[in-house]
Write a protein that holds these residues in place. Sequence first.
Motif, short mmCIF file in Angstrom:
data_model
loop_
_atom_site.label_atom_id
_atom_site.label_comp_id
_atom_site.label_asym_id
_atom_site.label_seq_id
_atom_site.Cartn_x
_atom_site.Cartn_y
_atom_site.Cartn_z
N GLN A 35 9.29 -8.30 -5.56
CA GLN A 35 8.71 -7.04 -6.03
C GLN A 35 7.92 -6.37 -4.91
OE1 GLN A 35 6.33 -7.45 -9.56
NE2 GLN A 35 5.67 -5.33 -9.56
N GLU A 36 8.07 -5.05 -4.78
CA GLU A 36 7.34 -4.31 -3.75
C GLU A 36 5.86 -4.27 -4.09
OE1 GLU A 36 7.63 0.18 -2.71
OE2 GLU A 36 9.14 -0.84 -1.50
N ILE A 37 5.03 -4.55 -3.09
CA ILE A 37 3.58 -4.62 -3.29
C ILE A 37 2.93 -3.30 -2.90
CG2 ILE A 37 1.46 -5.80 -2.59
CD1 ILE A 37 3.17 -8.24 -1.96
N PHE A 38 2.16 -2.76 -3.81
CA PHE A 38 1.41 -1.54 -3.50
C PHE A 38 0.26 -1.87 -2.54
CE2 PHE A 38 -2.30 1.14 -4.33
CZ PHE A 38 -1.77 2.39 -4.07
N MET A 39 0.02 -0.98 -1.59
CA MET A 39 -1.07 -1.18 -0.64
C MET A 39 -1.61 0.19 -0.23
SD MET A 39 -0.95 -3.04 3.12
CE MET A 39 0.38 -1.96 3.69
N ASP A 40 -2.94 0.33 -0.23
CA ASP A 40 -3.54 1.53 0.34
C ASP A 40 -4.69 1.13 1.26
OD1 ASP A 40 -5.53 0.84 -1.46
OD2 ASP A 40 -5.25 2.57 -2.76
N CYS A 41 -5.14 2.08 2.06
CA CYS A 41 -6.10 1.77 3.13
C CYS A 41 -7.25 2.77 3.09
CB CYS A 41 -5.41 1.82 4.49
SG CYS A 41 -3.90 0.82 4.59
N ILE A 42 -8.38 2.36 3.65
CA ILE A 42 -9.57 3.21 3.67
C ILE A 42 -9.36 4.41 4.59
CG2 ILE A 42 -12.00 3.33 4.39
CD1 ILE A 42 -12.36 0.49 3.44
N SER A 43 -9.69 5.58 4.09
CA SER A 43 -9.63 6.80 4.89
C SER A 43 -10.93 6.92 5.68
CB SER A 43 -9.44 8.02 3.98
OG SER A 43 -9.40 9.21 4.74
N ARG A 44 -10.81 7.13 6.99
CA ARG A 44 -11.99 7.14 7.86
C ARG A 44 -12.09 8.44 8.66
NH1 ARG A 44 -14.40 2.22 8.10
NH2 ARG A 44 -13.19 0.42 7.35
N ASN A 45 -13.33 8.78 9.04
CA ASN A 45 -13.57 9.91 9.93
C ASN A 45 -13.20 9.53 11.36
OD1 ASN A 45 -14.91 11.90 8.11
ND2 ASN A 45 -16.38 10.24 7.85
N ARG A 58 -17.08 7.94 -4.23
CA ARG A 58 -16.23 6.76 -4.16
C ARG A 58 -15.43 6.79 -2.86
NH1 ARG A 58 -13.33 7.73 -9.87
NH2 ARG A 58 -12.94 9.64 -8.67
N ILE A 59 -15.22 5.62 -2.28
CA ILE A 59 -14.45 5.54 -1.04
C ILE A 59 -13.03 6.01 -1.28
CG2 ILE A 59 -13.51 3.97 0.69
CD1 ILE A 59 -15.97 2.23 0.36
N ILE A 60 -12.53 6.86 -0.39
CA ILE A 60 -11.18 7.38 -0.51
C ILE A 60 -10.20 6.41 0.15
CG2 ILE A 60 -9.61 9.26 0.14
CD1 ILE A 60 -12.01 11.14 0.09
N HIS A 61 -9.14 6.08 -0.58
CA HIS A 61 -8.06 5.25 -0.04
C HIS A 61 -6.80 6.09 0.06
CE1 HIS A 61 -10.83 2.04 -1.24
NE2 HIS A 61 -10.17 1.27 -0.40
N ILE A 62 -6.06 5.86 1.13
CA ILE A 62 -4.82 6.60 1.37
C ILE A 62 -3.71 5.59 1.70
CG2 ILE A 62 -5.99 8.68 2.18
CD1 ILE A 62 -5.46 7.77 5.04
N PRO A 63 -2.43 6.00 1.60
CA PRO A 63 -1.34 5.09 1.93
C PRO A 63 -1.34 4.71 3.41
CG PRO A 63 -0.55 6.94 0.63
CD PRO A 63 -1.94 7.28 1.06
N PHE A 64 -0.73 3.58 3.71
CA PHE A 64 -0.47 3.18 5.09
C PHE A 64 0.44 4.24 5.72
CE2 PHE A 64 1.39 0.83 8.58
CZ PHE A 64 0.40 -0.07 8.97
N PRO A 65 0.38 4.44 7.04
CA PRO A 65 1.28 5.41 7.67
C PRO A 65 2.75 5.18 7.31
CG PRO A 65 -0.39 4.72 9.24
CD PRO A 65 -0.57 3.87 8.02
N PRO A 107 -12.77 -1.29 11.23
CA PRO A 107 -11.60 -2.09 10.87
C PRO A 107 -10.51 -1.25 10.22
CG PRO A 107 -13.31 -2.38 9.22
CD PRO A 107 -13.89 -1.47 10.27
N PHE A 108 -9.27 -1.64 10.42
CA PHE A 108 -8.15 -1.02 9.73
C PHE A 108 -8.03 -1.75 8.39
CE2 PHE A 108 -3.70 0.88 10.63
CZ PHE A 108 -3.58 1.27 9.30
N SER A 109 -8.80 -1.31 7.40
CA SER A 109 -8.97 -2.04 6.14
C SER A 109 -8.06 -1.49 5.05
CB SER A 109 -10.42 -1.95 5.67
OG SER A 109 -11.31 -2.39 6.67
N CYS A 110 -7.26 -2.38 4.48
CA CYS A 110 -6.40 -2.02 3.36
C CYS A 110 -6.69 -2.97 2.19
CB CYS A 110 -4.92 -2.10 3.76
SG CYS A 110 -4.51 -1.04 5.18
N ARG A 111 -6.05 -2.73 1.06
CA ARG A 111 -6.28 -3.56 -0.12
C ARG A 111 -4.99 -3.68 -0.92
NH1 ARG A 111 -9.65 0.41 -4.35
NH2 ARG A 111 -8.14 2.13 -4.28
N ILE A 112 -4.87 -4.82 -1.62
CA ILE A 112 -3.70 -5.13 -2.43
C ILE A 112 -4.17 -5.54 -3.82
CG2 ILE A 112 -1.72 -6.68 -2.69
CD1 ILE A 112 -1.75 -7.01 0.34
#
Length: 276
Positions: A35-45, A58-65, A107-112
């Motif tokens: 199964q495909e795993i959803f993943m998004d990452c923290i949006s940074r300045n 709230r911290i904004i999360h965006i998709p991986f490139p 950090p290049f921080s993402c979450r699953i």
Amino acid sequence: MLAILYLIPLILGNQFYPLTGNGNIPTIEPYTLGQEIFMDCISRNIDNGEHKFDAQDRIIHIPFPVCKETGKPLAFQYGISEDRNCTINFNDELYHLFQLYVHEDAPFSCRIPVSTESHYLEKGGAYIPLTFNFRGEIHDSHLDIDQSMNVIFTKPSAQDPSQNSIISAIAYSSSTNVTRVVIGNDLTLNLAVRWLENSPVNSIGNKYGKLPFGDGFYSLPMNSIAISYSTMVLYFIIIGLASSAVTWAFSYNMISTKFSKRYQPLDQESIISKRD
């Protein structure tokens, strides 16, 4: 002595991890193999690497490139160990973010998510962090980036599919080569994805009631096998069947030869000589 080691987590006041946004033990809809795993990452300045926040603070999360190979953000398949590529384009924003990542200013921080429930994270569900640790060097005119990465996931044992979730994840550069990158360039990430599964040790017992998966330390084995145990068993079965087929063919040939020699019909001259 062993009993004391098992009591240490209780004495230190350890608690189950991860918890939901409300601090509760999560319930999960388990993953299925592949199964495909959803993943998004923290949006940074890009100026300082600080988190971006929405109107509700709230911290904004965006998709991986987006990967050029698929036309979609990078995603992994649950329980599938594989080697794969993801080519990303370094626009101005991503280039400046990678300056922060490589220099370890941010950090290049993402979450699953630990559950496959629809919109699980939006509902405040529990998640596992996945940090991409890129190494390289920053120069005035370009970046040198080690784009070859090991991506390691730890999961509960596959013996109970209802516990199919994720315990931990990490990604890190691990080669002796770097690639020069400037704004506008593409960079192909070479990803060696490996899934490890294990049974936990040092469990704190049923302190919390019903848990989504077994608690304790999911330590790596002394001799790590970088494939899932179910895949390893399948390989053993295939090897066993192939070996049996070869053995049967060889044995059949020998037995047939011996049988034909032992029961070979007598020729006419032998029959006549016996009659005389």
